[in-house]
Design a protein around this motif. Sequence first.
Motif, PDB file in Angstrom:
ATOM      1  N   SER A 175      38.317  31.634  41.211  1.00  0.00           N
ATOM      2  CA  SER A 175      38.718  31.332  39.817  1.00  0.00           C
ATOM      3  C   SER A 175      38.055  30.097  39.363  1.00  0.00           C
ATOM      4  N   SER A 176      38.733  29.897  37.927  1.00  0.00           N
ATOM      5  CA  SER A 176      38.215  28.748  37.213  1.00  0.00           C
ATOM      6  C   SER A 176      38.917  27.436  37.401  1.00  0.00           C
ATOM      7  N   CYS A 177      39.885  27.356  38.127  1.00  0.00           N
ATOM      8  CA  CYS A 177      41.013  26.256  38.429  1.00  0.00           C
ATOM      9  C   CYS A 177      40.217  25.202  39.076  1.00  0.00           C
ATOM     10  N   SER A 178      40.270  23.985  38.678  1.00  0.00           N
ATOM     11  CA  SER A 178      39.610  22.862  39.142  1.00  0.00           C
ATOM     12  C   SER A 178      40.303  22.404  40.516  1.00  0.00           C
ATOM     13  N   SER A 179      41.444  22.671  40.539  1.00  0.00           N
ATOM     14  CA  SER A 179      42.261  22.062  41.779  1.00  0.00           C
ATOM     15  C   SER A 179      43.024  23.010  42.018  1.00  0.00           C
ATOM     16  N   TRP A 180      43.740  23.033  43.185  1.00  0.00           N
ATOM     17  CA  TRP A 180      44.778  24.024  43.778  1.00  0.00           C
ATOM     18  C   TRP A 180      46.099  24.086  42.897  1.00  0.00           C
ATOM     19  N   MET A 181      46.620  25.166  42.395  1.00  0.00           N
ATOM     20  CA  MET A 181      47.843  25.246  41.837  1.00  0.00           C
ATOM     21  C   MET A 181      48.508  26.543  42.331  1.00  0.00           C
ATOM     22  N   ILE A 182      49.757  26.634  42.357  1.00  0.00           N
ATOM     23  CA  ILE A 182      50.425  27.533  42.774  1.00  0.00           C
ATOM     24  C   ILE A 182      50.304  28.959  42.080  1.00  0.00           C
ATOM     25  N   VAL A 183      50.460  28.501  40.718  1.00  0.00           N
ATOM     26  CA  VAL A 183      50.245  29.494  39.411  1.00  0.00           C
ATOM     27  C   VAL A 183      49.019  29.200  38.560  1.00  0.00           C
ATOM     28  N   ASP A 184      48.224  30.258  38.458  1.00  0.00           N
ATOM     29  CA  ASP A 184      47.105  29.995  37.536  1.00  0.00           C
ATOM     30  C   ASP A 184      47.365  31.108  36.272  1.00  0.00           C
ATOM     31  N   GLU A 185      47.684  30.588  35.364  1.00  0.00           N
ATOM     32  CA  GLU A 185      48.293  31.280  34.215  1.00  0.00           C
ATOM     33  C   GLU A 185      49.221  32.234  34.556  1.00  0.00           C
ATOM     34  N   ASP A 186      48.842  33.525  34.782  1.00  0.00           N
ATOM     35  CA  ASP A 186      50.093  34.543  35.040  1.00  0.00           C
ATOM     36  C   ASP A 186      50.147  34.999  36.362  1.00  0.00           C
ATOM     37  N   PHE A 187      48.851  34.556  37.049  1.00  0.00           N
ATOM     38  CA  PHE A 187      48.820  34.777  38.319  1.00  0.00           C
ATOM     39  C   PHE A 187      49.355  33.796  39.418  1.00  0.00           C
ATOM     40  N   SER A 188      50.209  34.346  40.399  1.00  0.00           N
ATOM     41  CA  SER A 188      50.838  33.481  41.224  1.00  0.00           C
ATOM     42  C   SER A 188      50.157  33.583  42.811  1.00  0.00           C
ATOM     43  N   HIS A 189      49.613  32.548  43.019  1.00  0.00           N
ATOM     44  CA  HIS A 189      48.844  32.560  44.375  1.00  0.00           C
ATOM     45  C   HIS A 189      50.015  32.749  45.418  1.00  0.00           C
ATOM     46  N   GLU A 190      51.026  32.204  45.378  1.00  0.00           N
ATOM     47  CA  GLU A 190      52.171  32.408  46.484  1.00  0.00           C
ATOM     48  C   GLU A 190      52.459  33.979  46.397  1.00  0.00           C
ATOM     49  N   GLU A 191      52.785  34.747  45.230  1.00  0.00           N
ATOM     50  CA  GLU A 191      53.243  36.103  45.161  1.00  0.00           C
ATOM     51  C   GLU A 191      52.023  36.828  45.934  1.00  0.00           C
ATOM     52  N   PHE A 192      50.844  36.532  45.613  1.00  0.00           N
ATOM     53  CA  PHE A 192      49.743  37.465  46.061  1.00  0.00           C
ATOM     54  C   PHE A 192      49.602  37.262  47.559  1.00  0.00           C
ATOM     55  N   TYR A 193      50.027  35.995  48.170  1.00  0.00           N
ATOM     56  CA  TYR A 193      49.993  35.963  49.439  1.00  0.00           C
ATOM     57  C   TYR A 193      51.265  36.944  50.233  1.00  0.00           C
ATOM     58  N   HIS A 194      52.224  36.983  49.590  1.00  0.00           N
ATOM     59  CA  HIS A 194      53.495  37.514  50.136  1.00  0.00           C
ATOM     60  C   HIS A 194      53.253  38.930  49.959  1.00  0.00           C
ATOM     61  N   ASN A 195      52.847  39.320  49.040  1.00  0.00           N
ATOM     62  CA  ASN A 195      52.527  40.941  48.464  1.00  0.00           C
ATOM     63  C   ASN A 195      51.589  41.304  49.701  1.00  0.00           C
ATOM     64  N   ILE A 196      50.539  40.745  49.974  1.00  0.00           N
ATOM     65  CA  ILE A 196      49.704  41.257  51.023  1.00  0.00           C
ATOM     66  C   ILE A 196      50.409  41.122  52.479  1.00  0.00           C
ATOM     67  N   VAL A 197      51.254  40.345  52.981  1.00  0.00           N
ATOM     68  CA  VAL A 197      52.057  40.248  53.902  1.00  0.00           C
ATOM     69  C   VAL A 197      52.989  41.556  53.860  1.00  0.00           C
ATOM     70  N   ASP A 198      53.484  41.610  52.726  1.00  0.00           N
ATOM     71  CA  ASP A 198      54.559  42.948  52.648  1.00  0.00           C
ATOM     72  C   ASP A 198      53.812  44.251  52.826  1.00  0.00           C
ATOM     73  N   TYR A 199      52.610  44.330  52.068  1.00  0.00           N
ATOM     74  CA  TYR A 199      51.959  45.437  52.244  1.00  0.00           C
ATOM     75  C   TYR A 199      51.562  45.993  53.616  1.00  0.00           C
ATOM     76  N   PHE A 200      51.443  45.151  54.538  1.00  0.00           N
ATOM     77  CA  PHE A 200      51.054  45.353  56.059  1.00  0.00           C
ATOM     78  C   PHE A 200      52.433  45.310  56.614  1.00  0.00           C
ATOM     79  N   GLU A 201      53.494  44.762  56.669  1.00  0.00           N
ATOM     80  CA  GLU A 201      54.531  44.764  57.422  1.00  0.00           C
ATOM     81  C   GLU A 201      55.641  45.439  57.037  1.00  0.00           C
ATOM     82  N   LEU A 202      55.346  45.940  55.632  1.00  0.00           N
ATOM     83  CA  LEU A 202      56.582  46.787  55.337  1.00  0.00           C
ATOM     84  C   LEU A 202      56.184  48.148  54.765  1.00  0.00           C
ATOM     85  N   PRO A 203      55.520  49.010  55.765  1.00  0.00           N
ATOM     86  CA  PRO A 203      54.742  50.250  55.118  1.00  0.00           C
ATOM     87  C   PRO A 203      56.018  51.027  54.611  1.00  0.00           C
ATOM     88  N   SER A 204      55.516  51.835  53.798  1.00  0.00           N
ATOM     89  CA  SER A 204      56.468  52.711  53.112  1.00  0.00           C
ATOM     90  C   SER A 204      56.616  54.093  53.756  1.00  0.00           C
TER      91      SER A 204
END
Length: 221
Positions: A175-204
């Motif tokens: 990304s173009s973020c100069s320093s770490w931030m949880i939310v980059d414009e509309d993108f949440s790094h925290e949600e991204f992390y949890h979405n990946i974890v849920d993808y693996f740990e909560l199969p449909s």
Amino acid sequence: LQKGADGARGDDSATLKTAIVQWLNGSQPCPDPPFTLREKSERGFNHEITGKLLCPIDYDWANVDVHTAIREFHPDFRVTAHSWPSFLYADGEYDAAMPAKGLFKGKYLIMAFRCVFTSPGSVQNEVSCGNKPQVSQPSRTTQQTRHHVAKLLKMNTVQPRVIAYVATQLRFALSSCSSWMIVDEDFSHEEFYHNIVDYFELPSSPQKAAELNDLLMWWNL
């Protein structure tokens, strides 16, 4: 403990911030313009290469109107954590008919994993898309110059939360973020992390659970 965790995350961010420039500048065709180590504002959607890697699979980065809309924050082309970025896929290619094909086998995801959990020197620029991570054994040179992080953590297998952590760090590095931030414009790094974890740990479904088990086996072979 939290202070130590924040420090480790900061170290990993700094390492990947530099490493990704070397990997991208060493790729073919060469980026035009090439990336520089210090300036992150040229990354993200401001550059064709990183823009394509970050582009959500729902959008076609090759379409000039699409990437112009993304850069201008058009409400119909928001970039959020609820759509996988292309860098997660082998060859950066998404198949709508087979949405799980190549997912979490992206070249730079694998390289970032090896960079963080073995050492930057263990990553070969010629790693091809889809190659297995092969992180269990550091080279003799790596052992002499830096402790093997995975060994220090007694990490014998690659787990979903590790993949999610590396993917989140890589997303920030691109990304173009100069320093770490949880939310980059509309993108949440925290949600991204949890979405990946849920993808693996909560199969449909049981079938999806079996597919994910195969994917984790691929990471651990």
